[in-house]
Design an enzyme around this catalytic site. Structure first.
Site, PDB file in Angstrom:
ATOM      1  N   LYS A  70       0.808  -1.229   0.104  1.00  0.00           N
ATOM      2  CA  LYS A  70       0.034  -0.129  -0.077  1.00  0.00           C
ATOM      3  C   LYS A  70       0.795   1.150   0.062  1.00  0.00           C
ATOM      4  O   LYS A  70       0.443   2.450  -0.406  1.00  0.00           O
ATOM      5  CB  LYS A  70      -0.859  -0.107   1.180  1.00  0.00           C
ATOM      6  CG  LYS A  70      -2.421  -0.848   1.080  1.00  0.00           C
ATOM      7  CD  LYS A  70      -2.999  -0.927   2.132  1.00  0.00           C
ATOM      8  CE  LYS A  70      -4.314  -1.897   2.050  1.00  0.00           C
ATOM      9  NZ  LYS A  70      -5.132  -1.852   3.303  1.00  0.00           N
ATOM     10  N   ASN A  91      -4.860   1.857  -1.877  1.00  0.00           N
ATOM     11  CA  ASN A  91      -5.185   0.597  -1.968  1.00  0.00           C
ATOM     12  C   ASN A  91      -6.130   0.320  -3.330  1.00  0.00           C
ATOM     13  O   ASN A  91      -6.374  -0.860  -3.487  1.00  0.00           O
ATOM     14  CB  ASN A  91      -6.259  -0.021  -0.888  1.00  0.00           C
ATOM     15  CG  ASN A  91      -7.467   0.677  -0.929  1.00  0.00           C
ATOM     16  OD1 ASN A  91      -7.600   1.852  -1.432  1.00  0.00           O
ATOM     17  ND2 ASN A  91      -8.505  -0.168  -0.534  1.00  0.00           N
ATOM     18  N   ASP A 106     -10.166   2.547   1.475  1.00  0.00           N
ATOM     19  CA  ASP A 106     -10.396   1.904   2.702  1.00  0.00           C
ATOM     20  C   ASP A 106     -11.186   2.766   3.825  1.00  0.00           C
ATOM     21  O   ASP A 106     -12.336   2.359   4.076  1.00  0.00           O
ATOM     22  CB  ASP A 106      -8.992   1.563   3.483  1.00  0.00           C
ATOM     23  CG  ASP A 106      -8.447   0.488   3.030  1.00  0.00           C
ATOM     24  OD1 ASP A 106      -9.210  -0.497   2.588  1.00  0.00           O
ATOM     25  OD2 ASP A 106      -7.278   0.263   3.298  1.00  0.00           O
ATOM     26  N   GLY A 129      -6.560   1.989  17.586  1.00  0.00           N
ATOM     27  CA  GLY A 129      -5.363   1.489  16.604  1.00  0.00           C
ATOM     28  C   GLY A 129      -4.828   2.660  15.870  1.00  0.00           C
ATOM     29  O   GLY A 129      -5.261   3.853  15.825  1.00  0.00           O
ATOM     30  N   ALA A 130      -3.689   2.590  15.174  1.00  0.00           N
ATOM     31  CA  ALA A 130      -2.881   3.573  14.577  1.00  0.00           C
ATOM     32  C   ALA A 130      -2.277   3.039  13.376  1.00  0.00           C
ATOM     33  O   ALA A 130      -1.348   3.690  12.836  1.00  0.00           O
ATOM     34  CB  ALA A 130      -2.113   4.380  15.457  1.00  0.00           C
ATOM     35  N   GLY A 131      -2.590   1.907  12.878  1.00  0.00           N
ATOM     36  CA  GLY A 131      -2.136   0.929  11.764  1.00  0.00           C
ATOM     37  C   GLY A 131      -2.748   1.687  10.253  1.00  0.00           C
ATOM     38  O   GLY A 131      -3.399   2.756  10.369  1.00  0.00           O
ATOM     39  N   GLY A 132      -2.610   1.078   9.288  1.00  0.00           N
ATOM     40  CA  GLY A 132      -3.113   1.546   7.996  1.00  0.00           C
ATOM     41  C   GLY A 132      -4.443   1.674   8.033  1.00  0.00           C
ATOM     42  O   GLY A 132      -4.863   2.488   7.473  1.00  0.00           O
ATOM     43  N   ALA A 133      -5.320   0.630   8.630  1.00  0.00           N
ATOM     44  CA  ALA A 133      -6.740   0.929   8.538  1.00  0.00           C
ATOM     45  C   ALA A 133      -7.224   2.002   9.538  1.00  0.00           C
ATOM     46  O   ALA A 133      -7.974   3.073   9.146  1.00  0.00           O
ATOM     47  CB  ALA A 133      -7.247  -0.388   9.013  1.00  0.00           C
ATOM     48  N   GLY A 246     -17.550  -4.645  10.190  1.00  0.00           N
ATOM     49  CA  GLY A 246     -16.265  -4.639   9.086  1.00  0.00           C
ATOM     50  C   GLY A 246     -16.851  -5.112   7.775  1.00  0.00           C
ATOM     51  O   GLY A 246     -16.019  -4.534   6.760  1.00  0.00           O
TER      52      GLY A 246
END
Ligand code: NDP
Length: 281
Positions: A70, A91, A106, A129-133, A246
């Site tokens: 990504k 993406n 996303d 959370g703090a990732g890609g999603a 989701g």
């Protein structure tokens, strides 16, 4: 007279075998009687350039790229949509005569799913959370008008970076809260999102949130699509929250990808049914 040459779309990722998007897209193309295929491709990092050149050479309409491409895909693009530029990840790539444009669908998919239960304008949101999603969700929700985005993350550096990104590059306020012990959801919160990978099958773990702070009427969304009703969503339901699977984010993302590639609105119900069937044990 039927043609023998389909238009092509697809996905580049590794590992690709667990990705159900091919089932969703092919069902929706067939339902719309479009002569388009979606090819799910196993592409390791060192082959991404070859895969992109192949897609351009074969005149693909476009493709998805998933983990781990990504960010690496940015090197091959001619242009990026504004929100993808802020998120710093792509993406979905659209090919117009070899000119490649990157989008991040996303977050757009999440916001479209969120709008089925609440208008994000002016709301206070908490993102776990703090990732890609989480990045895509936080940026896109802020651009959709959320008043504030609180980032709760285990690793301080990533959490602080995302909060700073949202505060600097979008109109929303944003701050980071360390995740040490059960997180207590502030009363002003309208939307709580699990954007971590906690709860992905076969795990039945639940993000560490104080159950009593999940009040009736709070919108609780999960990015984890498999299982559709995660243990976290079940807990939220038991507390009287309005829950969002989701799966909704995944379907809305696929709808947006198809619109970008083909200019057509495909059938969300067909996609949802195909996806649900593909996730059955
Ligand atoms: P990343 O690896 O980029 O980020 C994972 C995040 O989860 C990080 O913030 C990480 O925290 C946190 N995390 C993981 N395990 C724990 C734990 N045990 N305790 C606390 N925090 C934890 O993954 P992605 O953002 O790409 O994906 C996250 C999830 O979103 C996946 O399950 C993926 O399948 C799903 N997803 C769903 C989509 C949909 O359409 N429904 C679309 C895209 C993704 P830390 O920074 O501390 O490591």
């Amino acid at each position: 007279m039927p043609g023998f040459l389909a238009d092509l779309t697809g996905s580049f990722a590794t590992s690709a075998a667990q990705n159900p998007t091919v089932v969703v897209m092919e069902a929706a193309y067939a339902h719309a009687e479009l002569d388009i295929r979606y090819i799910n491709c196993e592409v390791p990092p060192e082959r991404l350039g070859d895969a992109v050149r192949g897609a351009v050479g074969m005149g693909w309409l476009g493709f998805n790229c998933s983990i781990p491409h990504k960010v690496a895909i940015l090197d091959y693009l001619d242009a990026m949509a504004a929100s993808a530029g802020i998120i710093g990840a792509v993406n979905c790539v659209i090919n117009r005569d070899g000119h490649l444009t990157g989008e991040n669908t996303d977050g757009q998919g999440f916001v479209a799913s969120l709008r089925t239960v609440i208008d994000p304008t002016g709301v206070d949101m908490v993102v776990l959370g703090a990732g890609g999603a989480a990045r895509a969700i936080a940026v896109e929700s802020a651009l959709a008008g959320a008043r504030s985005i609180t980032i709760v993350n285990r690793t301080r550096k990533r959490g602080e970076e995302l909060a700073a990104l949202v505060a600097d590059r979008t109109p929303a306020q944003s701050s980071y809260v360390p995740w040490d012990g059960a997180y207590v959801v502030p009363e002003s919160t309208a939307v709580l999102v699990n954007a971590t990978s906690i709860g992905f099958q076969p795990s039945v773990d639940i993000p560490d949130v104080a159950p009593s702070s999940i009040r009736p009427g709070l919108v609780v969304a999960d990015v984890v699509a498999n299982p559709p009703d995660t243990a976290f969503l079940q807990l939220a339901q038991a507390q009287g929250a309005i829950t969002l699977q989701g799966l909704g984010m995944l379907v809305n993302q696929a709808l947006t990808n198809a619109r970008l590639w083909t200019g057509r609105d495909l059938d969300a119900d067909v996609m949802h049914r195909a996806l649900t069937a593909s996730l059955l044990p």
